[in-house]
Design an enzyme around this catalytic site. Structure first.
Site, PDB file in Angstrom:
ATOM      1  N   LYS A 181       0.864  -1.170   0.000  1.00  0.00           N
ATOM      2  CA  LYS A 181       0.000   0.000   0.000  1.00  0.00           C
ATOM      3  C   LYS A 181       0.906   1.226   0.000  1.00  0.00           C
ATOM      4  O   LYS A 181       1.437   1.629   1.027  1.00  0.00           O
ATOM      5  CB  LYS A 181      -0.926  -0.017   1.227  1.00  0.00           C
ATOM      6  CG  LYS A 181      -2.083   0.999   1.151  1.00  0.00           C
ATOM      7  CD  LYS A 181      -1.640   2.351   1.622  1.00  0.00           C
ATOM      8  CE  LYS A 181      -2.743   3.396   1.481  1.00  0.00           C
ATOM      9  NZ  LYS A 181      -2.237   4.769   1.728  1.00  0.00           N
ATOM     10  N   GLU A 255       9.866   1.977  10.949  1.00  0.00           N
ATOM     11  CA  GLU A 255      10.864   3.049  10.879  1.00  0.00           C
ATOM     12  C   GLU A 255      10.065   4.339  10.852  1.00  0.00           C
ATOM     13  O   GLU A 255       9.398   4.643   9.876  1.00  0.00           O
ATOM     14  CB  GLU A 255      11.741   2.894   9.642  1.00  0.00           C
ATOM     15  CG  GLU A 255      13.007   3.738   9.703  1.00  0.00           C
ATOM     16  CD  GLU A 255      12.925   4.996   8.863  1.00  0.00           C
ATOM     17  OE1 GLU A 255      12.709   6.077   9.467  1.00  0.00           O
ATOM     18  OE2 GLU A 255      13.068   4.906   7.642  1.00  0.00           O
ATOM     19  N   CYS A 289      13.800  11.254   6.508  1.00  0.00           N
ATOM     20  CA  CYS A 289      13.732  10.963   7.939  1.00  0.00           C
ATOM     21  C   CYS A 289      15.089  11.085   8.612  1.00  0.00           C
ATOM     22  O   CYS A 289      15.168  11.250   9.835  1.00  0.00           O
ATOM     23  CB  CYS A 289      13.151   9.576   8.157  1.00  0.00           C
ATOM     24  SG  CYS A 289      14.052   8.262   7.308  1.00  0.00           S
ATOM     25  N   GLU A 388       9.157  17.400  14.661  1.00  0.00           N
ATOM     26  CA  GLU A 388       9.592  17.077  13.309  1.00  0.00           C
ATOM     27  C   GLU A 388       8.864  17.958  12.294  1.00  0.00           C
ATOM     28  O   GLU A 388       7.646  17.886  12.162  1.00  0.00           O
ATOM     29  CB  GLU A 388       9.319  15.600  13.006  1.00  0.00           C
ATOM     30  CG  GLU A 388       9.878  15.149  11.666  1.00  0.00           C
ATOM     31  CD  GLU A 388       9.623  13.673  11.402  1.00  0.00           C
ATOM     32  OE1 GLU A 388      10.499  13.023  10.805  1.00  0.00           O
ATOM     33  OE2 GLU A 388       8.554  13.166  11.779  1.00  0.00           O
TER      34      GLU A 388
END
Length: 484
Positions: A181, A255, A289, A388
């Site tokens: 997906k 992750e 990331c 973030e």
């Protein structure tokens, strides 16, 4: 099937070796973030398509794929990588259209590394061993590996092909079947990837693809016939997936987010630091990331670092992703663009000083462009320092001692990566061992060996990927005891 023209790319599901539309016929638009033009339509998957895909994967698990020899499966996986390279220009173009990143970056990093993931695991799968022990003259104990089963692979939008292949390659190498997906924002290269797998000789049903939104992902993560979920994305979504997977005790590999520190000591090679920090701050529009978004500089070189870093940042070209001179392309979507701009407003409210950037890019009437931004003057508790942002925005803070900087570096819920700059080897080993992160780079950034463990601590992830660590997740061990 996906159709590719100069103005339109339509993305369908891929189930049991065939491209299909949703039973509902519902679709959604795929938007080019650099031009705001519609690239094409994407099939909107539901529980029905997820059920079909999982059933297809479950059936294929015991079929031709399971009967292939290790050598045959390795050759098939290697061929996937070969075809990716053969179709490099096409895939790079699609990746740039979808994400807004510069075309040169798609070619140099995303496509090459995607192919390398298959080449690496095609080789690695033939050499990995298991345990064997002789218990005096009583028995021999040995372990065999078997696939986990049906794996759900859920992927983010920042490195769509690269990160999907990072999971797909070891999942296939271990003999699993999968339902992918991709992010609804970046569906195109995944739609081509399943075609490539089929072209390489992967049997029907082994690799399935369902497009959709959050509800589609939820149907996959909660499905009772899915044995494991591998997810890369933001932390809140990871928590939601964990709850959905709990009733059926699925294996999980996450992750997740990062707010990564870049620690620069006064004895560092400043030329190397500046060159690498430009990349670690602004490559891929800061939508990586692993980007170093919290920069800590030892006070004796703080002013020199700021001056040189700002000067170099101001030379970066922002704009058309298909221009070879562009370093910073478009942010991936309007929603994300507005999120990044909201953090620039927060930084201003918190008393931050914009050394450069701090706004959307002037002169570009279409697209989601934000200038590379360097912020100083913020305290350690600032939201822009702690949260973030995931854009071309970094904060820079001076420090006076190892103890001070380590306290600030580790004062976070995140723990994905860090970079440490010093020419003192004793300091490098001492400080890096105290940083609470899954990977610490010393005098470099984003240098990877696929055999090594990769993953995050705290809210940055669960488990490790790479080499044997990937096989530990994508396979189950059965211990066999043979009495002598």
């Amino acid at each position: 099937m996906s159709t590719l023209t100069k103005s339109s790319i339509d993305c369908a599901h891929f189930i049991n070796g065939e491209y299909i539309q949703s039973a509902s016929r519902e679709t959604f638009a795929n938007v080019n973030p650099a031009t705001e033009e519609i690239l094409g339509s994407v099939a909107l998957g539901s529980q029905e398509e997820i059920n079909q895909a999982v059933l297809s994967a479950r059936k294929a698990l015991k079929g031709e794929w399971a009967k292939m020899s290790l050598k045959e499966r390795s050759q098939t996986i290697r061929k996937i990588g070969d075809i990716i390279l053969e179709r490099k220009d096409e895939l790079a173009t699609l990746e740039t259209l979808d994400t807004g990143k510069p075309l040169w970056l798609s070619k140099k990093v995303d496509i090459d590394r995607a192919a390398n993931n298959f080449h690496f695991f095609a080789d690695y799968m033939t050499s990995i061993g298991t345990e064997a022990y002789q218990q005096d003259d009583v028995a021999i104990h040995y372990a065999i590996r078997r696939p986990v089963g049906v794996i759900g692979l859920i992927n983010p939008w920042n490195l769509p092909l690269f990160l999907m292949t990072w999971k797909l390659a070891p999942a296939l190498a271990a003999g699993n079947t999968v339902v992918m997906k991709p992010s609804e924002i970046t569906p195109m290269t995944a739609t081509i990837l399943v075609e490539i797998c089929q072209q390489a000789g992967v049997p029907d049903g082994v690799v399935n693809l369902v497009h959709g939104m959050g509800e589609t992902g939820a149907a996959l993560t909660s499905h009772p016939e899915v044995d494991a979920i591998a997810f890369t994305g933001e932390t809140i979504t990871g928590s939601t997936i964990m709850q959905a997977a709990a009733p059926t005790l699925k294996k999980l590999s996450f992750e997740l987010g990062g707010k990564n520190p870049n620690i620069i000591f006064a004895d560092a090679d400043l030329d190397d630091v500046i060159e690498t920090t430009i990349r670690s701050s602004f490559i891929n529009q800061g939508e990586v990331c692993l980007c170093g978004s919290r920069i800590y500089v030892e006070r004796p070189i703080y002013e020199e670092f700021i001056g040189r870093f700002v000067e170099k940042t101001k030379t970066l070209s922002v704009g058309d992703p298909f221009d070879d001179n562009t370093f910073v392309g478009a942010l991936v979507s309007k929603e994300h663009y507005e999120k990044v701009l909201s953090y620039l407003a927060i930084a201003k409210q918190e008393g931050g000083q914009f050394e450069t950037g701090g706004s959307s890019t002037e002169g570009l009437n279409k697209g989601y462009f934000v200038n590379p931004t360097i912020i100083t003057g913020l305290g350690k508790d600032s939201r822009c320092v702690r949260e973030e942002i995931f854009g071309p925005v970094v904060t820079v803070i001076p420090f006076d001692s190892e103890e001070e900087v380590l306290a600030q570096v580790n004062d976070t819920h995140y723990g994905l990566s860090a970079s440490l700059w010093t020419t003192n080897i004793k300091r490098a080993t001492r400080v890096s061992a105290q940083i609470e992160a899954g990977i610490v780079w010393v005098n470099t950034w984003f240098l990877r060996d696929l055999r090594t463990p990769f993953g995050g601590m705290k809210h940055s992830g669960i488990g490790r990927e790479g080499g044997a660590h990937s096989f530990d997740f994508y396979s189950e061990l059965t211990n066999i005891t043979l009495k002598m």
